[in-house]
Design an enzyme around this catalytic site. Structure first.
Site, short mmCIF file in Angstrom:
data_model
loop_
_atom_site.label_atom_id
_atom_site.label_comp_id
_atom_site.label_asym_id
_atom_site.label_seq_id
_atom_site.Cartn_x
_atom_site.Cartn_y
_atom_site.Cartn_z
N GLN A 60 0.84 -1.20 0.00
CA GLN A 60 0.00 0.00 0.00
C GLN A 60 0.87 1.25 0.00
OE1 GLN A 60 -3.86 -1.32 2.55
NE2 GLN A 60 -2.05 -0.93 3.74
N HIS A 62 -14.56 6.21 14.91
CA HIS A 62 -14.13 5.09 15.75
C HIS A 62 -15.07 4.85 16.93
CE1 HIS A 62 -10.37 5.94 13.48
NE2 HIS A 62 -10.37 4.62 13.42
N ASP A 83 -3.84 1.59 12.74
CA ASP A 83 -3.55 2.93 13.27
C ASP A 83 -3.76 3.03 14.78
OD1 ASP A 83 -6.38 3.14 13.52
OD2 ASP A 83 -6.52 3.99 11.52
N ASP A 99 -3.04 -6.79 11.66
CA ASP A 99 -3.03 -5.91 10.48
C ASP A 99 -1.85 -6.34 9.62
OD1 ASP A 99 -4.09 -2.69 9.84
OD2 ASP A 99 -2.44 -3.57 8.72
N ASP A 116 -2.39 -10.76 7.64
CA ASP A 116 -3.72 -10.38 7.17
C ASP A 116 -4.79 -11.13 7.95
OD1 ASP A 116 -4.86 -12.75 5.48
OD2 ASP A 116 -2.78 -12.55 4.82
N ALA A 117 -6.01 -10.59 7.89
CA ALA A 117 -7.11 -11.07 8.73
C ALA A 117 -7.44 -12.54 8.46
CB ALA A 117 -8.35 -10.20 8.51
N ASP A 169 -11.93 -3.33 10.71
CA ASP A 169 -11.72 -1.94 10.33
C ASP A 169 -10.79 -1.92 9.11
OD1 ASP A 169 -11.60 0.79 10.28
OD2 ASP A 169 -10.22 1.00 11.97
#
Length: 630
Positions: free
Chosen positions: A4, A34, A62, A82, A114-115, A132
């Protein structure tokens, strides 16, 4: 997942975080996002599960959702997975003040993966799971909104556990939002929809934002709370929760079984660099589900009526298809190796589509009243449908465009702080992207600007209560005048007509897309049409926002004797004196120095409109507004 591109923009009072060019948060209002994401679900868990509970965040590197979860003292552990280590590094440094040093809390464990891989690797059960993720604009991210993924989530929830997720905009992508709701419901997660305005998202043209929270165990209305007892929040209150829950989900059968299902609903083109196995699977699943929703016997009957028009070889294939297809559609486990049979069925459906749904041939933007004697209609290039334009097939619009496809040079305009709008903020810039007429333009957030060529380099920001004169490049407005009846009448009339036109165009296009979506893998034109649907939805959202703002407009009355209009807020009396009609409903004879150049330009180029015509226009507008309100 693909790497990314991260971008952080910092000013004295604000931090904006972008991933691949899309805003993730603005520090001035991220707490709204949030708190809406975390607290409605966390409050249910805090009442259901005692004495302690565990949380998992998927995405959210984040640390801002993590900050909200850690406010609950009965949360004894919070795991975060994440895939992007750079985002996590920024969370521990650049964003540490924003997330209140959440990663230093001893209850927190961080996993850089990753999820999907985390859920498959870990067998832990959680009482609260938060997803999220970034906007699902690739097959990898769209996979996180499918039935398979939500089933994995359900399997990791405790009996009374709750799943909360960031979704998409219900105003920008209503069909996709409804499909996510259906998919959660299909996974037995009994979802509640949430929708709220986040100012920075509105300014970026993202529309109101949508969330969901649900549980394998139905959440009763009596369990709904805006936050846990003793938990401090900056924004969310009971009234905000009630407002966000006040959202109607229209009936729809759409369920997201494959990533391409969601990408199609969002109008996002499917890239070519996906595996052949994934292409096969997505193609087959989509086709089988389309066929299951159809009256196959009617299809067979319609084809059978013209069977004698086919060759003997095709007749034999059709008889084979009639024998085998019903069995194939009843199978619970889809056999990918039989894709050739399904593709053959698709070809028959494409040939027969006009027998069942004639409008689909017109959905690409052309209409014709002629048809051949055989019952098949063919597209005519004579009557282009409004809004069907190749200009709209670009992911990033290079020009301002109108409903006929006419283009105008792009222009940045000043956005002031406006207390009457939900997306208020400090003065900044936004780009015009849609032309309501040759003189009136919209931004993606639905703001309206009057910018005739004869006024350049000046333009007006239009509001129901005032018109504000601004000079290009300058960051300070010049004057605010009373609104102009003629211009508002033109605006409202055009908005009403164009909203109907774009709704029909989108509906027609989505009929066409339902058949052609699998071809995005191999057809560049189909991928471009998916982009066009996305841009049409942005135009629709801007039209709706602008129309809702100006519906409260009431025509203003000029004093007698009526002065001659020169430009909005600028008039000449019978003696030739120039007058300003200021927003405070006050008349001013002295022209400010910074407005003199524009007044001179307006006087030289002003069309002569007889006072009687102004009165007639005002009467017409009063009737139009009355009819619209009814």
């Amino acid at each position: 997942m693909a790497e990314q591109k991260l971008n952080i923009r910092q000013t004295k009072d604000n931090t904006l975080f972008y991933i691949d060019g899309e805003l993730q948060f603005s520090s001035e209002d991220e707490h709204i996002y949030h708190e809406m994401l975390v607290h409605p679900g966390a409050a249910v868990v805090n009442r259901r599960v005692s004495p302690s509970w565990r949380a998992l965040i998927l995405g959210g590197g984040d640390g801002l959702a993590l900050r909200e979860i850690l406010k609950y003292r009965r949360c004894v552990s919070a795991d975060l997975a994440d895939h992007d280590p750079d985002v996590i590094d920024h969370a521990k440094t650049t964003f540490s003040q924003l997330n209140c040093n959440a990663f230093d809390d001893t209850r927190v464990s961080v996993f850089t993966e990753d999820a999907e891989s985390y859920l498959k690797r870990s067998h832990d059960v959680y009482d609260l799971i938060i997803s999220d993720f970034t906007f699902p604009n690739t097959p990898e991210t769209a996979r996180l909104f499918t039935t398979d993924f939500f089933v994995q989530i359900r399997e990791r929830l405790s009996e009374g556990g709750v799943f909360s997720m960031n979704a998409v905009s219900p105003t920008q992508h209503s069909t996709a939002y409804q499909a996510i709701f259906n998919t959660l419901k299909n996974a037995n997660l009994h979802p509640y929809p949430l929708c709220f305005s986040i100012p920075s998202f509105m300014r970026h043209g993202y529309g109101q934002w949508g969330f969901f929270f649900g549980s394998p165990k139905m959440i009763e209305l009596s369990e709904l709370k805006c936050r846990g007892r003793g938990v401090k929040t900056r924004f969310i209150r009971k009234k905000h929760l009630l407002e966000s829950l006040n959202l109607t989900i229209e009936p729809s059968d759409a369920i997201i079984r494959t990533p391409s299902d969601l990408l199609n609903l969002l109008g996002v083109p499917i890239p070519l660099n996906v595996s052949s196995a994934q292409i096969d699977r997505d193609w087959v699943v989509r086709l089988i589900n389309i066929l299951r929703s159809m009256d196959i016997e009617q299809l067979f009957d319609e084809v059978n009526r013209r069977l004698d028009q086919l060759s003997e070889s095709l007749q034999e294939q059709f008889r084979y298809l009639r024998r085998e297809l019903p069995t194939l559609l009843k199978e619970q486990v889809i056999n990918i190796e039989r894709a050739g049979q399904v593709l053959s069925v698709l070809m028959l459906i494409i040939i027969s589509v006009n027998l069942l749904y004639p409008d689909n041939l017109y959905a690409k933007g052309y209409s014709s009243s002629s048809s051949s004697g055989s019952g098949f209609s063919f597209m005519s290039q004579e009557k282009p449908t409004p809004f069907h334009s190749k200009v709209l097939q670009a992911a990033s619009l290079a020009y301002i465009v109108n409903m006929q496809g006419k283009t105008y040079t792009r222009k940045s305009v000043l956005v002031e702080k406006d207390k009457s709008e939900e997306d208020s903020g400090d003065a900044s810039e936004e780009e015009l992207f849609y032309a309501v007429s040759d003189d009136i333009f919209l931004t993606p957030s639905g703001r309206v600007y009057l910018a005739p060529a004869r006024f350049a380099p000046y333009y007006y920001r239009m509001r129901p209560e005032s018109f504000t004169l601004i000079r290009e490049i300058y960051s300070t407005p010049i004057i605010s005048t009373m609104p102009d009846n003629d211009t508002v009448y033109l605006l409202i009339t055009n908005l009403a007509a164009q909203m109907k036109a774009v709704e029909k165009t989108i509906a027609d296009y989505e009929k066409w897309s339902a058949w052609t979506a699998p071809l995005q893998y191999v057809s560049e034109s189909i991928r471009k049409e998916s982009v066009e649907i996305g841009n049409l939805k942005k135009i629709r959202n801007a039209l709706k926002i602008a129309f809702s703002r100006f519906m409260r407009y009431r025509p203003v009355k000029l004093p007698e004797p009526r002065p001659q209009r020169v430009a909005p807020g600028i008039y000449q009396d019978n003696n030739g004196n120039t007058l300003l009609w200021l927003a405070e409903n006050q008349w001013k004879h002295d022209i400010p120095d910074d407005a003199k150049e524009f007044v001179s330009k307006a006087l030289m180029s002003a069309p002569k409109t007889p006072p009687d015509n102004i009165l007639l226009m005002q009467q017409m507008m009063e009737k139009q507004l009355l009819d619209m309100n009814k």
